[in-house]
Each structure stands twice: as C-alpha cells, then as structure tokens.
Design a protein around this motif. Structure first.
Motif, PDB file in Angstrom:
ATOM      1  N   ALA A 104      31.141 -79.229  17.057  1.00 28.71           N
ATOM      2  CA  ALA A 104      30.330 -78.739  15.939  1.00 28.71           C
ATOM      3  C   ALA A 104      30.356 -79.728  14.780  1.00 28.71           C
ATOM      4  O   ALA A 104      29.319 -80.069  14.207  1.00 28.71           O
ATOM      5  CB  ALA A 104      30.855 -77.372  15.487  1.00 28.71           C
ATOM      6  N   PHE A 105      31.550 -80.216  14.454  1.00 22.21           N
ATOM      7  CA  PHE A 105      31.639 -81.199  13.364  1.00 22.21           C
ATOM      8  C   PHE A 105      30.893 -82.488  13.730  1.00 22.21           C
ATOM      9  O   PHE A 105      30.252 -83.105  12.890  1.00 22.21           O
ATOM     10  CB  PHE A 105      33.104 -81.509  13.038  1.00 22.21           C
ATOM     11  CG  PHE A 105      33.707 -80.569  12.028  1.00 22.21           C
ATOM     12  CD1 PHE A 105      33.181 -80.487  10.746  1.00 22.21           C
ATOM     13  CD2 PHE A 105      34.790 -79.765  12.353  1.00 22.21           C
ATOM     14  CE1 PHE A 105      33.740 -79.629   9.796  1.00 22.21           C
ATOM     15  CE2 PHE A 105      35.343 -78.900  11.420  1.00 22.21           C
ATOM     16  CZ  PHE A 105      34.830 -78.826  10.138  1.00 22.21           C
ATOM     17  N   GLU A 106      31.007 -82.854  14.982  1.00 22.79           N
ATOM     18  CA  GLU A 106      30.321 -84.066  15.435  1.00 22.79           C
ATOM     19  C   GLU A 106      28.818 -83.942  15.183  1.00 22.79           C
ATOM     20  O   GLU A 106      28.178 -84.847  14.660  1.00 22.79           O
ATOM     21  CB  GLU A 106      30.611 -84.259  16.920  1.00 22.79           C
ATOM     22  CG  GLU A 106      30.576 -85.698  17.357  1.00 22.79           C
ATOM     23  CD  GLU A 106      31.115 -85.862  18.773  1.00 22.79           C
ATOM     24  OE1 GLU A 106      31.803 -84.951  19.278  1.00 22.79           O
ATOM     25  OE2 GLU A 106      30.833 -86.917  19.355  1.00 22.79           O
ATOM     26  N   GLU A 107      28.287 -82.781  15.543  1.00 18.15           N
ATOM     27  CA  GLU A 107      26.859 -82.548  15.334  1.00 18.15           C
ATOM     28  C   GLU A 107      26.498 -82.562  13.860  1.00 18.15           C
ATOM     29  O   GLU A 107      25.477 -83.116  13.452  1.00 18.15           O
ATOM     30  CB  GLU A 107      26.488 -81.170  15.904  1.00 18.15           C
ATOM     31  CG  GLU A 107      25.969 -81.189  17.312  1.00 18.15           C
ATOM     32  CD  GLU A 107      25.311 -79.847  17.610  1.00 18.15           C
ATOM     33  OE1 GLU A 107      24.081 -79.773  17.578  1.00 18.15           O
ATOM     34  OE2 GLU A 107      26.063 -78.870  17.839  1.00 18.15           O
ATOM     35  N   LEU A 108      27.370 -81.946  13.057  1.00 17.93           N
ATOM     36  CA  LEU A 108      27.112 -81.890  11.618  1.00 17.93           C
ATOM     37  C   LEU A 108      27.003 -83.288  11.029  1.00 17.93           C
ATOM     38  O   LEU A 108      26.100 -83.591  10.258  1.00 17.93           O
ATOM     39  CB  LEU A 108      28.266 -81.186  10.912  1.00 17.93           C
ATOM     40  CG  LEU A 108      28.173 -79.723  10.577  1.00 17.93           C
ATOM     41  CD1 LEU A 108      29.339 -79.341   9.682  1.00 17.93           C
ATOM     42  CD2 LEU A 108      26.866 -79.411   9.884  1.00 17.93           C
ATOM     43  N   TYR A 109      27.961 -84.130  11.412  1.00 20.27           N
ATOM     44  CA  TYR A 109      27.974 -85.477  10.839  1.00 20.27           C
ATOM     45  C   TYR A 109      26.833 -86.318  11.397  1.00 20.27           C
ATOM     46  O   TYR A 109      26.286 -87.150  10.693  1.00 20.27           O
ATOM     47  CB  TYR A 109      29.349 -86.131  11.040  1.00 20.27           C
ATOM     48  CG  TYR A 109      30.324 -85.735   9.951  1.00 20.27           C
ATOM     49  CD1 TYR A 109      30.532 -86.548   8.836  1.00 20.27           C
ATOM     50  CD2 TYR A 109      31.002 -84.527  10.008  1.00 20.27           C
ATOM     51  CE1 TYR A 109      31.403 -86.178   7.820  1.00 20.27           C
ATOM     52  CE2 TYR A 109      31.881 -84.140   8.997  1.00 20.27           C
ATOM     53  CZ  TYR A 109      32.081 -84.969   7.907  1.00 20.27           C
ATOM     54  OH  TYR A 109      32.931 -84.593   6.895  1.00 20.27           O
ATOM     55  N   GLU A 110      26.480 -86.085  12.650  1.00 18.33           N
ATOM     56  CA  GLU A 110      25.337 -86.810  13.206  1.00 18.33           C
ATOM     57  C   GLU A 110      24.064 -86.455  12.471  1.00 18.33           C
ATOM     58  O   GLU A 110      23.199 -87.282  12.236  1.00 18.33           O
ATOM     59  CB  GLU A 110      25.152 -86.429  14.682  1.00 18.33           C
ATOM     60  CG  GLU A 110      25.652 -87.472  15.631  1.00 18.33           C
ATOM     61  CD  GLU A 110      25.553 -86.965  17.062  1.00 18.33           C
ATOM     62  OE1 GLU A 110      26.443 -87.307  17.833  1.00 18.33           O
ATOM     63  OE2 GLU A 110      24.618 -86.207  17.384  1.00 18.33           O
ATOM     64  N   GLY A 111      23.971 -85.176  12.098  1.00 19.80           N
ATOM     65  CA  GLY A 111      22.748 -84.702  11.495  1.00 19.80           C
ATOM     66  C   GLY A 111      22.610 -85.050  10.027  1.00 19.80           C
ATOM     67  O   GLY A 111      21.578 -85.530   9.595  1.00 19.80           O
TER      68      GLY A 111
END
Lengths: 418, 538
Positions: free
Chosen positions: A204-211
């Motif tokens: 989830a954090f990975e997606e947040l930072y990617e976005g």
C-alpha cells in the motif's frame, strides 16, 4: 520499475528539466533504467570508515623514530617502549594491537601525511571536501562515492550496491545514483508482526509513493521497498559472527557487524560506509591510555573482528579509513591537539599491499611543516582514493569522480597490489 | 502589515482574510491571482511558523485572518498558554537551577567512579536508583520537554525559533559537564532571546557555561598565565598530574565556530589569523567551579593583555569589554546579517531560498538593528514566502514530522522521554548533535529510503494507538464510520488540511475495501496518510 520512470528516461533530460522537475530525481530515474537483473558474486567490495572530528594521525601511526615528536608532545606522546613498532620509524598506538597480526600478514598498510590540499581547519568544510572529493569547491552537489557509482554502472543492479550505516545518507554517497541508508538492519522495513499483513501494508505504501511522491521522496521510497524485498530472504535477525569474532560494543562495532552480515548475504554490496566520531581531542587526549586510546581501541578491535568474521571473503574486500584533517604537531595548552593538516589513513584487506607505511614522510621539522605548525601533505587524498577505485574496483575513468584533479597513476601511494 | 482595513472587517470570515492577503501580501503585485485562498494560506503558516495544524485550526486561522495570527505569534508573551503551563509543572527538571543540577551531576559522577572501582559482575546493567539513574531521567526530561512544548504550546512560533536557535548555537549535551549545563542553556540563554535582539542572543551564548565548555573556550588561556592557586604557592598541595593538565595556551575551537557558524559564515571574509586573534580576545571567559554555581566567570589572570586585530579592527589590550565589543562588531557585521538571514529563509521559505526574501530580511535587520521579530516579519511579508514554489516545498525534519503528526491527530504526549526517543530513532536526538553545525535543514539530509521506512512505522504505530509516549483519542478527530468515502474525506481534512491528492485517495480507498472492521479501516487510513508522501512535506 514504474512506467513513469521509463517515460522519463525516453523523453530525455533536457525536455524534463524545462518542466521544472528535480534534476536529482531525473538522474536517478535515468540511472534506474540501466539496472541489470542478475549480478556476479565475488566482486570487489570497498568499505569506507570516516573518523569524524579529525583523528590525530601522529598518535595513531606514531613516528617514534623522530625525537621532534617527543619534544613537541611532552604530555601526550606515546612512549617509545609502548609503541608497537612497524618499521623502526613508525609504530602503531598500543590500543591498535589487535591490528598487528593483519600487518604481519601484509593485509594492512598505513599512509602517512595524507589529506586535502585545501588549507581549511574547519571540520565542516574539510569533511565536506573529503566527501565531495572536490577540495575548495563548496558547490559540488554530490559525493565522490556516488559519482563513482554513476560512472560505473555495470554493478547497478541491487538496492544494496551502496549502503551507508546510520540514520542519514552521508554527503559522500549523496547524489543521483541510488544509495541506501540503514540505521539498523534488523529493524529495516515495516514492523508489523504478521507477514501477510506486513506485505499488504508495504504494498500500500509502495503504491502511495508511486502515485503521489515526487523528486527525492519518490526515488528514495522506491529504493527502500526494493531493499525490503531482498532483505526478506536474508533474515538478519539470526546472525552469529564467524571464527569467534568479537565486535566491540557501540555503534562502530554494530555497523561493522552489519556490513559483514550484508556482504556474506550476497545481496550485492559493492560499497559500504560507516562513520565513527569522537576524534576531536582538544583537551586531555591522553597518551598510551586515555580518551584517544579508548577510541583507537574500539577501532582496532572493530577492524580486527571484521577481518576475522569475513575470513576468506576478505580476499575481495578493502577497508579504507579517512578523516578530514590531522592535528597540530605540538600539543596545546590543554594536553590536547588543535586542528591541523595532514593525517594518517589505514587500508586493510586481501588486495592491500600491506605491511608498509606508505607515502613520503615530510618529517616534523618546523621548516617542513604546513604553515609552520602542522604535518605537511605529501599525498593528496584523491590519489589514495583514486588508486583504490582504479586498482581495486576497476574504475576506468576517474576524471568524472574527481573533477578538477588529474588522476595520475604515478602519484598513487601504492596501497593496492598491482 | 498591521490591522485589516475597516472595509475588510465588514466582510465575513475567510473572505476577509483572502482580501487582506491579496491586498497586503502583494502590495506591489498586479497579479492578484497569485494570492492564496485563506485556507491554503492558513495551512502554509501553520506548517512553517508552527509545527502543523491541530484539528480545526486551519479553519479557525482562516477565519480570524492569517495576518492577524502571524502578528499574534510575533508577540508570544500576550498569548495565554495554560495547557502547556500545567504540563510544564510535571517536569521536575524545571524546578532545579544550575547549582542544583551541578550537585546532582557531581553525585552521579561520584557514584559512577565508585561503581567502576567496585567493578562487580553486573556493572553492565545501568542502575535504576540513585544519582546516576536520576541524572539520566533528567536528561531524558530535557528532550521530552522540547517535544512537549512543540506539540502543546500556543506560542508556536516561539517554539520554532527556540529550536532554530538551539540548533544554530548548537551544544552537545553528551559532552562531560554539558550534561548538566544544557538545561540552563536552553531555559536561560536561548529561550528568553529567541525573539529578541540577535546581539543579545549572541552575547548570552558566548557567556553561557554550556557553550564555553562545549567549544573549549573555558580552557583557553593566555600563554604563560598563571592560575591564582599556583601563584599563591598551591603547587605543593596539588595532586600529582593535575598541574600538567592545567590549560597552558589558547584554544581556537570556539573562536573558529563563532566566526564560521554563529556569525559571519564560512565565506564571511575572515582568515586563520582572525581566528587566533578572536581566541586571544576571549581568553579568560570561563566557568566558575561547580560548588560556586558553575556560572559564567571572567578570569582576568587568564586574559591575553596584548593588542589584537580582527577583520582590520584594532582591540587594545584590556579586559572582558574587548570580548563584548568584538561580539557587537560580529553581530552587526554585514556578512552575519546575510548568513543568518539566509539560514532563516532556508527554514521558513525553501531549502534554497530566493535572494528576494533574504534581501528583505537583511533590510529589516539593518532597519531594526537586529531585532529578530522584525527580521521574521519581513520574511513572512516577502513575496517569496507566499509564492507557489515555496508551498509544500520543504520536507519535514524528524522533529517536525513527529510533532506535526501528534498535533494532527490531537494526541497528548506524556512526560516520559519515549516520544523524544522516537525523534532520536528517526535521526534527530535532541541536544545530542556532536558537530557544532547543528542539524541540517535541507531535504537531501533527511530523505533516504531507510528514514522513510522508519517514518511509515511511526505513522502506523500512531494510528494504531501503539506509538510510545502519547495517548491518542481518534474518536475526537475522525469518528468511526463504515462509509469509507466519508472516512477518507475526514482523514484528508485532519491530516492534510483537506489537500489529499486524487491518487492518494484512490490508493487508500482500494486498501480500505479489503477491511471490514471500521476501526481497523480508520487506523489504516490515518496510518497511510501520515506515512505517505504528502504528509512528509510542509
């Protein structure tokens, strides 16, 4: 790699620059595109230790053959009979006794009268210059180890390629090539007890930072998530040093232990960095015992434990110590020493041309001192660092690593076996 | 800037603030569109002049008018602060003056020596009672007090400036006597001058025992000077070895950092000889013995009586007044004004501040002769402070991250040092930066992969009520709801002042869809928002 990174790389640096994007981010994005999918083992590894605060080179590698040393330091000179003699002229401080076997095995060399050609006696400036590799130039945005990583992309394949131990990335590794700062290997990653929940949250954090992240936040987080994935395989909580190695307590010992652990885990470490403070001995620095001796004791014990722990693997490893400058030849009014000029550095490992004190010794005669008070420099630190990069890591072109300095192999001090 | 115009006062709420902001922030700019909406400007000042908004604060400040709030913050002595005052009474540390602390420190040292001599098998375990343990508790309180004040004080700008100056005039409380000298350094040297005149602050730090010890000036004596104890023939009574350890010459350490870090800046135009001359001028500035209170003491016997030349200015051999004259010279030097104005702008505007705001600050420094309030007012009025590139451009330091997270969810820090230890684990142990530079301010120094993961851990811990040292009552800020769209709205409002990006909302929304328990959903949403990229910026 995310789609956006590829797009950035394709569309080229200049166009993006004009959009106002962070150039550091661009560099890293372009860089990430070149990562390989597999990496070779048994490649050379460099470990750098920064002695912050300016170590007193004269009490670390003692010129016990020089009567001027004793004349200038009536209260803090290491008595000749307590020095561990190396070559009749120089000797180890007694607290460095654990390193003597390495010296005898020719796996340890010392370089004296080495340092920065810049005259500054400011810790801040001098550390900055030694880390950027550009003495006298304050505007350099990145560190020389980072520029080396960028220059030599063949190994650019793992988030652990360049690792600094500590909560912050030091200046020496700052720049557009990815580098990892690890405060504690055991606590690296998200701390959620249950593995499935931890993976979900990490994702989830990975997606947040990617976005939503831009610039440094985006690239740093991506490097972090990649590293977490790899560390999952290593299981750093279960580690016992080999060959009965005993690391000293404290931060330095812990950093060295974790570097050894990462090297043995084969996650692709090529460059590791740690720092160790407490060398700014203005007051009561002591002689054979005391403040400086305690710090040197920790250093000697730590390096010896590291070599013992790695055993056979030291064949591919070089450890290099550095410090921003040396200290005054003459002791000051407080039984300490003030900021000086040249200092001494250590090089340890299988590829080292050991058992020798390298560098031209300028002597302690006031006429030969820098500004009449400090040990003069006969080896530019860039020639030592350059030699290690060229002969140990196989760097082909040092002109981008040390801009403004023409690296000339005839000036190499001869620290690495040819 | 002053009060809103009479016309503006008739307008309601944040419309008024918007008009005032438009008219007064850009008096020279024809581009009214550059002005920010009232809520955005409220969020901006809360992020910079304060440690982030507490629940409802963005709205409140937007209503009262951002400019009025800034003026209030510039006059902290008039802001009531009852909650913090009550909490401060729980910090025992504040009941002790410097001599009390010196006595406690001496007892701790004595105990340690005793233990070393006894050297029992269990001596690796730190004692839980007695002077050593008590002293360690006091050191923890000092750190926690800073975090508590940052979180709870209504006088937010004063706390931000107290942090700025303790960092600018850094001392390392881990160095010997600085263990007991740092509390009074914070309380008596720095805090009273945080919004005062720079010259007074500079002189106060120069005379502070904490600084005199940290940068060794207390050890710096004129070569050949004789302490009275030796002059009186006390040599015979002196323990063996002690005489050898007495200072015998000047020590340049403080002199160098005074020029390089505290005043002129590294490019401020001084040379090595200036450093030596400054050290000579400051010989004799020392510390009284602990049993005499360990305060500032000028020792004429140690003072270098010769003439000195600093930056081309001659100082005739005299006494302590030479040093005062020197400090005034440095405080009013153009290089100092520029160096410190730039550093203030790096804190309040952006990591690489534009020349415009720095020039505004330097002008205000000239006009006000170094009145810190006027310098700050000029920065907060400068176009660069409000310009779009400055907004959200700065990454929070660990202290700013922790305190802003605690404030955002209305959490209450306790008096144990545990929350300060969290700040330390993120890389910023308070009063424990050993280098005289203090902690860095720019994002390159704080953003790296390991540090970001650590921040995510803190965020998840805080949202789950597991962050040590704070109590959180999430029901007060984000009510439990099974309507997850509403939940994300509430989290955006509380954590990000309503500015959460569409992509972040999507990601959080997708994560929530897999969670059936609305309490867990709330914790997850808050954890992701606090640990996510947008909350790292200010």
């Amino acid at each position: 790699m995310s789609v956006s990174r590829r797009v950035f790389v394709k569309s080229g640096g200049l166009a993006l620059f004009s959009l106002g994007l962070d150039p550091l981010f661009l560099g890293r994005a372009a860089y990430a595109a070149t990562r390989l999918t597999a990496y070779p083992f048994n490649r050379p590894i460099l470990v750098c230790l920064f002695q912050r605060g300016a170590v007193d080179g004269l009490n670390m590698i003692v010129p016990h053959g020089d009567p001027l040393y004793y004349r200038e330091r009536p209260r803090i000179a290491v008595p000749a009979k307590e020095v561990i003699d190396l070559d009749g002229q120089f000797g180890l401080h007694p607290a460095l006794a654990p390193l003597k076997p390495l010296w005898d095995a020719r796996a340890l060399a010392a370089i004296h009268a080495v340092g920065s050609p810049d005259a500054t006696r400011s810790h801040f400036d001098a550390q900055d210059y030694m880390e950027t590799g550009t003495p006298g130039v304050k505007a350099t945005p990145d560190g020389w180890l980072n520029r080396y990583c960028r220059h030599d992309r063949e190994h650019a394949d793992t988030p652990f390629r360049a690792v600094a131990f500590g909560p912050q990335l030091p200046r020496i590794l700052a720049g557009s090539a990815p580098a990892l700062a690890i405060d504690d290997l055991q606590a690296f990653g998200l701390r959620v007890p249950q593995e499935a929940a931890r993976d979900r949250l990490t994702h989830a954090f990975e997606e947040l930072y990617e976005g939503s992240a831009t610039g440094l936040l985006a690239t740093s987080s991506q490097e972090g998530f990649e590293a977490v994935q790899m560390l999952k395989r290593v299981n750093p909580t279960r580690y016992a040093p080999a060959n009965g190695a005993e690391y000293p307590r404290g931060r330095l010992g812990r950093s060295l232990l974790q570097i050894a652990q990462l090297i043995k885990a084969d996650v692709g470490v090529q460059i590791a960095f740690a720092d160790v403070g407490g060398w700014d001995t203005h007051v009561n620095q002591g002689a054979s015992e005391g403040q400086l001796a305690a710090r040197l004791g920790e250093l000697g014990q730590g390096l010896a434990a590291f070599a013992r722990d790695l055993g056979e693997r030291m064949r591919d490893v070089v450890v290099l110590t550095m410090s921003e400058f040396g200290r005054t030849v003459r002791e000051n009014g407080n039984s300490g020493t003030d900021h000086g000029h040249a200092t001494a550095m250590l090089v340890m490992g299988g590829p080292v041309n050991g058992g020798r004190v390298l560098g031209r010794w300028p002597g302690l005669d006031p006429a030969n001192r820098f500004e009449g008070r400090d040990v003069a420099i006969t080896t530019d630190f860039r020639d030592l660092f350059g030699e290690v990069l060229a002969r140990h890591l196989g760097a082909a072109d040092l002109s981008t690593v040390f801009p403004g300095h023409s690296v000339d192999p005839t000036k190499f001090p001869g620290a690495i076996r040819a | 800037m002053g009060e809103p115009t009479a016309g503006a006062k008739r307008l309601s709420g944040w419309v008024a603030a918007y008009v005032v902001a438009t008219l007064t922030l850009y008096p020279l700019s024809p581009l009214a569109s550059q002005a920010l909406a009232a809520r955005d400007s409220a969020l901006h000042v809360l992020n910079r002049l304060a440690y982030g908004p507490r629940p409802g604060e963005v709205e409140r400040i937007a209503r009262m008018g951002v400019l009025r709030w800034i003026e209030q913050q510039l006059a902290p002595e008039r802001i009531p602060n009852p909650v913090l005052a009550r909490r401060e009474r729980e910090f025992k540390l504040l009941d002790y003056d410097a001599p009390d602390l010196a006595r406690r420190y001496a007892a701790a040292v004595a105990e340690r020596v005793r233990r070393q001599q006894a050297s029992t098998a269990d001596d690796t375990m730190p004692p839980r009672r007695g002077p050593v343990a008590e002293f360690r508790r006091l050191a923890g309180q000092l750190q926690q007090l800073a975090v508590t004040r940052a979180a709870l004080s209504e006088r937010q700008l004063q706390e931000v400036m107290a942090d700025f100056w303790t960092n600018h005039f850094n001392v390392f409380s881990g160095k010997g006597a600085d263990r007991f000298l740092t509390p009074s350094y914070v309380e008596e040297t720095v805090r009273p001058h945080a919004l005062g005149r720079f010259e007074d602050l500079l002189i106060a730090t120069a005379k502070s025992p904490a600084m005199l010890f940290y940068l060794d000036n207390a050890q710096s004596v004129a070569p050949g000077s004789t302490p009275p104890i030796l002059a009186r023939g006390g040599r015979r009574r002196m323990p063996a070895g002690l005489e050898q350890r007495l200072p015998k010459g000047i020590n340049e350490n403080y002199a160098r950092e005074l020029l390089e870090l505290h005043t002129l800046g590294v490019d401020g135009g001084y040379v090595q000889q200036d450093v030596i001359e400054v050290a000579r001028i400051l010989t004799g500035w020392g510390i009284a013995r602990p049993r005499d209170g360990a305060g500032f003491e000028y020792r004429d016997w140690a003072h270098d009586q010769g003439d000195k030349l600093v930056l081309g200015v001659r100082f005739h051999g005299g006494g302590m007044e030479e040093g005062i004259r020197l400090l005034k010279l440095l405080a009013g030097h153009h290089a100092t004004m520029h160096h410190i104005s730039r550093k203030l702008c790096a804190r309040f505007v952006s990591d690489e501040p534009p020349d415009g705001c720095v020039d505004d600050a330097v002008d205000a420094w000239h006009r006000s002769r170094g009145d810190i309030r006027e310098i700050l007012r000029a920065i907060f009025r400068s176009r660069d402070f409000w310009a779009p590139p400055a907004l959200r451009s700065k990454v929070k330091t660990p202290l700013e991250f922790i305190v802003s997270a605690v404030r955002a969810v209305g959490a209450d820090p306790d008096t144990t040092p545990r929350l300060a230890q969290v700040v330390a684990r993120l890389g910023q142990p308070l009063y424990l930066q050993s280098a005289p530079t203090g902690y860095p301010e720019t994002q390159e120094d704080w953003v790296n992969s390991g540090a970001l993961l650590a921040r995510m851990n803190v965020a998840v811990g805080l949202a789950g009520g597991r962050l040590p040292g704070v109590t959180v009552d999430l029901d007060r800020v984000v009510p439990v709801t099974s309507d997850y769209a509403q939940l994300v709205d509430a989290v955006s409002e509380v954590i990000l002042g309503g500015t959460m990006s569409g992509r972040t909302r999507d990601v959080i929304g997708r994560q929530l869809s897999a969670v059936s328990d609305p309490r867990q959903a709330r914790a997850l949403a808050i954890g992701l928002a606090v640990g996510g990229p947008e909350f790292q910026r200010q």
